[in-house]
Design an enzyme around this catalytic site. Structure first.
Site, short mmCIF file in Angstrom:
data_model
loop_
_atom_site.label_atom_id
_atom_site.label_comp_id
_atom_site.label_asym_id
_atom_site.label_seq_id
_atom_site.Cartn_x
_atom_site.Cartn_y
_atom_site.Cartn_z
N THR A 220 4.68 6.25 15.27
CA THR A 220 4.63 5.28 16.37
C THR A 220 3.19 4.91 16.69
O THR A 220 2.88 3.73 16.92
CB THR A 220 5.35 5.85 17.60
OG1 THR A 220 6.74 5.98 17.27
CG2 THR A 220 5.23 4.94 18.82
N GLY B 2 6.41 4.44 9.52
CA GLY B 2 5.49 5.55 9.75
C GLY B 2 5.49 5.94 11.21
O GLY B 2 6.47 5.70 11.94
N VAL C 195 0.46 4.80 14.73
CA VAL C 195 -0.09 3.87 13.73
C VAL C 195 0.63 2.52 13.83
O VAL C 195 0.01 1.45 13.74
CB VAL C 195 0.00 4.46 12.30
CG1 VAL C 195 -0.46 3.45 11.26
CG2 VAL C 195 -0.82 5.74 12.20
N GLY C 196 1.93 2.55 14.03
CA GLY C 196 2.71 1.31 14.14
C GLY C 196 2.22 0.43 15.28
O GLY C 196 2.08 -0.79 15.13
N GLU D 37 8.25 15.00 17.83
CA GLU D 37 9.05 15.15 16.61
C GLU D 37 8.43 16.25 15.73
O GLU D 37 7.27 16.13 15.32
CB GLU D 37 8.98 13.79 15.92
CG GLU D 37 9.88 13.55 14.77
CD GLU D 37 9.68 12.13 14.20
OE1 GLU D 37 8.62 11.51 14.42
OE2 GLU D 37 10.60 11.66 13.53
N LYS E 188 0.89 -1.17 0.00
CA LYS E 188 0.00 0.00 0.00
C LYS E 188 0.93 1.22 0.00
O LYS E 188 1.56 1.55 1.00
CB LYS E 188 -0.90 0.03 1.23
CG LYS E 188 -1.89 1.19 1.21
CD LYS E 188 -1.95 1.76 2.60
CE LYS E 188 -2.22 3.19 2.81
NZ LYS E 188 -1.83 4.26 2.02
N GLU F 278 9.31 0.45 11.60
CA GLU F 278 10.27 1.57 11.63
C GLU F 278 9.46 2.81 11.95
O GLU F 278 8.77 3.36 11.09
CB GLU F 278 10.97 1.72 10.27
CG GLU F 278 11.77 0.51 9.83
CD GLU F 278 12.94 0.17 10.73
OE1 GLU F 278 13.30 0.99 11.60
OE2 GLU F 278 13.48 -0.93 10.58
N CYS G 276 12.68 10.53 9.66
CA CYS G 276 12.52 10.09 11.05
C CYS G 276 13.85 10.07 11.78
O CYS G 276 13.87 9.92 13.00
CB CYS G 276 11.79 8.75 11.12
SG CYS G 276 12.59 7.50 10.16
C1 SIN Z 1 12.78 7.62 7.21
O1 SIN Z 1 12.72 8.79 7.49
O2 SIN Z 1 11.80 6.89 7.37
C2 SIN Z 1 14.03 6.99 6.62
C3 SIN Z 1 15.21 7.86 6.69
C4 SIN Z 1 16.44 7.26 6.05
O3 SIN Z 1 16.42 6.18 5.47
O4 SIN Z 1 17.46 7.90 6.17
#
Ligand code: SIN
Length: 492
Positions: A241, A239, A243-244, A393, A186, A261, A295
């Site tokens: 935290t 995505g 939703v994860g 964040e 998706k 992640e 992230c």
């Molecule tokens: C991300 O922000 O999800 C990945 C960042 C990266 O791979 O450096």
């Protein structure tokens, strides 16, 4: 074919259909959703909007697909297919970078960099496919051997974010295909077109249509099939935290393997002995990459009081030299944010910090002369833990500077979060380097650098930043089951 093809060499790459069961499809009843171009705020193009039944069809197709694929290909053959995909992407780099920049807003230079970054995962796992070693284990029983086999987990549900429309796709698909799995993706509804373009090239490279499904949707319920359908054996998500956690809870019902992640709140510490030129360059990369929308972006810049003024002056000079503008303009060095709510979030953090004693050194507002979702790159000093930016964040171009005096204080501030993805620090002292690298509660540490992402480096977090590792020699195992085979009584 829509009229504006943005001078693409191969306009067929800019496509809005999904890929299910080996066929490119429009959604039932021709349903679509608009994708907005962040540089202008206008509709870029409509994308097919699929339903729950389409996800079920894709999962069924993927279930049959992976079994045939795995039984008919060697690891080396899967590696060759991946290598072809890598080469096709590089041959179409300019078109792919244009599509990515249009839908995400990142500068064309960053978009080119992301396409190259995306291929690095494919090239890496093309090699790793052939290094799928098992074990031979000395048995405690006589006349017995214990072996391990590594087998594909099966159908993988893949949900990816808009901030890396290409690289987060390949970081997940490449190990899945290398392991012999099939995938149902998706793509992010903000940026589905890069994924679709990559999938077109993947088919050309020889990834079977039954192993690669792309199902764009705006219907959240429909996509939850990837977390609940019993035939999906692995869920990989990048995505937030929140939703994860929700997806992981759902996936537990059928005991799926999960890779998560999730969000970060990266500390970026500059000790008093640091090389300040390096530290400022590192802060620019870590904070302003993709307009602060990664992230692993530095969220809290913790700077020793003895160097905080010099660091800030140098940083502000670099930040003021950034040129905000449309992603596709070659002279732009900072693109827009993804949408209006991203702009609002940065502005809320900026206003909150200023209202609590933060000192605005540059930026601090959305520019009036640009039409899309822009926010001026901003630096605020005198930040403290009571501010929103300390705990949340920002995911945008706000460099929030927190002064500190001792290493213990810096570490306490750095670790004062439930998140633990990335952390950075700058020091020339080897004792500080070893101590602080050990004490930072994160999955990835950058020492004297602001750039830590690479195909060979394990990517992932601890605490509420996630589960699992992507890329690296650990990334393949996320898509494999370990089977123990005990062979007894071999001597007649
Ligand atoms: C991300 O922000 O999800 C990945 C960042 C990266 O791979 O450096």
């Amino acid at each position: 074919m829509e009229s504006n093809n943005y001078n693409l060499r191969d306009p067929s790459l800019f496509n809005s259909q999904g890929l299910i069961g080996g066929s490119w499809k429009f959604a039932p009843l021709g349903k679509t959703f608009p994708v907005i171009e962040p540089s202008t705020g206008d509709v870029l193009r409509e994308c097919a909007d699929f339903t729950k039944q389409d996800f079920i069809d894709a999962i069924e197709s993927a279930h049959d697909g992976y079994q045939e694929f795995y039984s008919k290909t060697t690891a080396k053959e899967r590696g060759v297919i991946l290598r072809k995909w890598n080469d096709l992407i590089l041959a179409n780099l300019e078109d792919l970078a244009t599509i990515l920049s249009l839908e995400n807003g990142k500068t064309i230079a960053e978009a080119r960099g992301e396409i190259t970054y995306a291929t690095s995962f494919i090239a890496w796992f093309a090699e790793e496919a052939t290094r799928n070693y098992g074990d031979t284990i000395p048995s405690s029983y006589h006349d017995t051997t214990v072996l391990t086999f590594k087998e594909p987990v099966g159908v993988c549900g893949i949900i990816t974010p808009w901030n890396f429309p290409a690289a987060m796709i390949t970081r997940k698909i490449a190990p899945a295909i290398a392991a012999g799995c099939s995938v149902v993706i998706k793509p992010p509804s903000e940026t589905p077109f890069s994924c679709i373009a990559l999938a077109r090239l993947a088919l050309q490279a020889g990834i079977p249509g039954s192993c690669l499904h792309v199902v764009p949707t705006k219907d959240r319920e429909a996509s939850l099939q990837l977390a609940t359908h019993p035939k999906v054996k692995k869920l990989s998500f990048t995505g937030s935290t929140g939703v994860g956690k929700m997806l992981a809870r759902m996936a537990t019902e059928t005991m799926k393997r999960v890779s998560m992640e999730l969000g970060g709140n990266a500390p970026f510490i500059v000790f008093k002995d640091a090389n300040l030129e390096l530290a400022v360059a590192g802060a620019m990369v870590s904070k302003f990459r993709s307009s602060g929308q990664t992230c692993v972006c530095a969220n809290r810049l913790l700077i020793h009081t003895s160097v905080v003024e010099e660091f800030t002056t140098k940083l502000v000079a670099k930040v003021e030299a950034l040129k905000l503008g449309s992603g596709l303009a070659e002279d732009t060095s900072q693109g827009p944010l993804v949408n209006a709510s991203a702009v609002k979030k940065v502005d809320t953090h900026v206003k909150d910090a200023i209202s609590k004693g933060g000192i605005l050194r540059t930026g601090g507002k959305a520019p009036e002369n640009l039409k899309g979702y822009f926010y001026e790159p901003t630096v605020i000093t005198n930040c403290h833990p009571g501010m929103a930016v300390a705990t949340d964040e920002t995911f945008g171009p706000l460099a929030a500077i927190f002064p500190f005096t001792t290493e213990a204080e810096a570490l306490a501030l750095a670790n004062d979060t439930e998140l633990g993805l990335a952390g950075y620090f700058f020091s020339k002292d080897i004792g500080t380097v070893m101590r602080v690298a050990g004490k930072l509660q994160v999955g990835m540490v950058g020492v004297n650098t602001g750039l830590i992402s690479a195909a060979e480096a394990p990517f992932g977090g601890i605490k509420e930043s996630g589960i699992g590792r992507e890329g690296s020699r650990y990334g393949l195992a996320e898509y494999q089951n370990l089977k123990t085979v005990t062979i007894g009584n071999t001597q007649d």
